[in-house]
Design an enzyme around this catalytic site. Structure first.
Site, short mmCIF file in Angstrom:
data_model
loop_
_atom_site.label_atom_id
_atom_site.label_comp_id
_atom_site.label_asym_id
_atom_site.label_seq_id
_atom_site.Cartn_x
_atom_site.Cartn_y
_atom_site.Cartn_z
N GLY A 62 0.83 -1.21 0.00
CA GLY A 62 0.00 0.00 0.00
C GLY A 62 0.86 1.25 0.00
O GLY A 62 2.09 1.17 0.10
N LYS A 112 -8.34 -4.87 6.32
CA LYS A 112 -7.24 -4.74 5.39
C LYS A 112 -7.67 -5.30 4.05
O LYS A 112 -8.70 -5.93 3.95
CB LYS A 112 -6.01 -5.48 5.91
CG LYS A 112 -5.40 -4.76 7.12
CD LYS A 112 -4.00 -5.23 7.48
CE LYS A 112 -3.01 -5.31 6.39
NZ LYS A 112 -2.70 -4.02 5.72
N GLU A 155 -0.98 -10.78 3.55
CA GLU A 155 -0.74 -9.88 4.70
C GLU A 155 -1.10 -10.59 5.99
O GLU A 155 -0.35 -10.56 6.97
CB GLU A 155 -1.58 -8.61 4.54
CG GLU A 155 -1.06 -7.70 3.45
CD GLU A 155 -1.99 -6.52 3.16
OE1 GLU A 155 -1.49 -5.54 2.60
OE2 GLU A 155 -3.18 -6.58 3.45
#
Ligand SMILES: O=C(CO)[C@H](O)[C@H](O)COP(=O)(O)O
Length: 268
Positions: free
Chosen positions: A57, A126, A135
């Site tokens: 990100g 997320k 992740e």
């Protein structure tokens, strides 16, 4: 341009982080500059010889940049990065950060990443960037997890931003799984949309070859345990939300979680 504000830091063990506040007399910083300051501060936790989970990100990218810079300057040595996406992998390789994976390094010393939503109990949304499964696996294997968020990510309840709660699912019969998810969250005014990404309007495909269903919620889900357990047990679901161990479970929550699991197993 955004007004200057303090980026917010959350660590998985609630250890305090001293973040310098831009003084009122300081110049106004863009949101991206603030993300960079925050990310650099998070990298203060990185020490030589660590295995690091590298997030994905626009915020995490600054942290990866900083790690690359410190390696180049010889201020960090013997770092092994575990990237949470192909994008981060490419970026880290371009900075000559040595990389590996969870098979070779099942214990990660520290992960640094951003998030889309954080509630007061430190539950995280997320995956709006599409990398949630990797992740969650890598950050879940980390001894310490530093999450860098700005104020816009802090919500009173999960779904509070009215933006997507992403769920990574298997492509096989995705409509079946999406409908099951919608039904689980039906009481909260839920809409489930397959994420599209391709030029011809086809489904977005994650790094692991999966699809993402974005759940949009009208209402507060309240106690997340029932929904998250039901979602977690669905055979078509691969990943959704992260849970910060820093937020203590109350005894009654543990009991409820246990009985939810049991009733789900018995129902099947
Ligand atoms: O979960 C993620 C990617 O899957 C990101 O961490 C999350 O979307 C935050 O991104 P950004 O720092 O660009 O706001």
């Amino acid at each position: 341009m955004a007004r200057a504000y303090d980026p917010l830091f959350i660590t998985s063990d609630n250890s305090p982080i001293d973040v310098p506040s831009p003084s009122s007399s300081s110049m106004t910083l863009t949101k991206d500059e603030l993300k960079r300051i925050a990310a650099y501060k998070a990298v203060d936790f990185v020490k030589s010889n660590m295995v690091l989970g590298l997030g994905t990100g626009s915020t995490a990218k600054h942290a990866v940049d900083r790690i690359g810079e410190l390696l180049r300057q010889g201020k960090l040595e013997n770092i092994v990065g575990i990237p949470t996406s192909k994008k981060t992998q490419e970026h880290a390789l371009s900075l000559n950060i040595p990389l590996s994976d969870l098979d070779a390094h099942p214990v990660v010393d520290l992960s640094i990443d951003g998030a889309d939503e954080v509630d007061p109990r430190l539950n995280l949304v997320k995956g709006r960037g599409g990398s949630l499964l990797r992740e969650k696996m890598i950050e879940g294997a980390s001894k310490k997890f530093v999450v860098i968020v700005d104020e816009s990510k802090m919500v009173k309840h999960i779904g509070g931003s009215k933006m997507a709660l992403p769920v990574e699912i298997v492509p096989f019969c995705w409509k079946f799984t999406a409908e099951r998810l919608r039904r689980v969250m039906e009481g909260y005014g839920c809409e489930a949309k397959l994420r599209l990404g391709g030029e011809k309007g086809e489904a977005f495909v994650t790094d692991n070859g999966n699809y993402i269903v974005d759940m949009y919620l009208e209402k507060d889900m309240g106690d997340l345990s029932v929904v998250s357990i039901t979602i977690g047990f669905d055979a078509g679901v691969l990943s959704c939300m992260e849970y910060m161990k820093a937020a203590p479970w109350f005894e009654d929550e543990e009991y409820k979680t246990g009985s939810c699991c049991l009733s789900y197993i018995l129902k099947k």
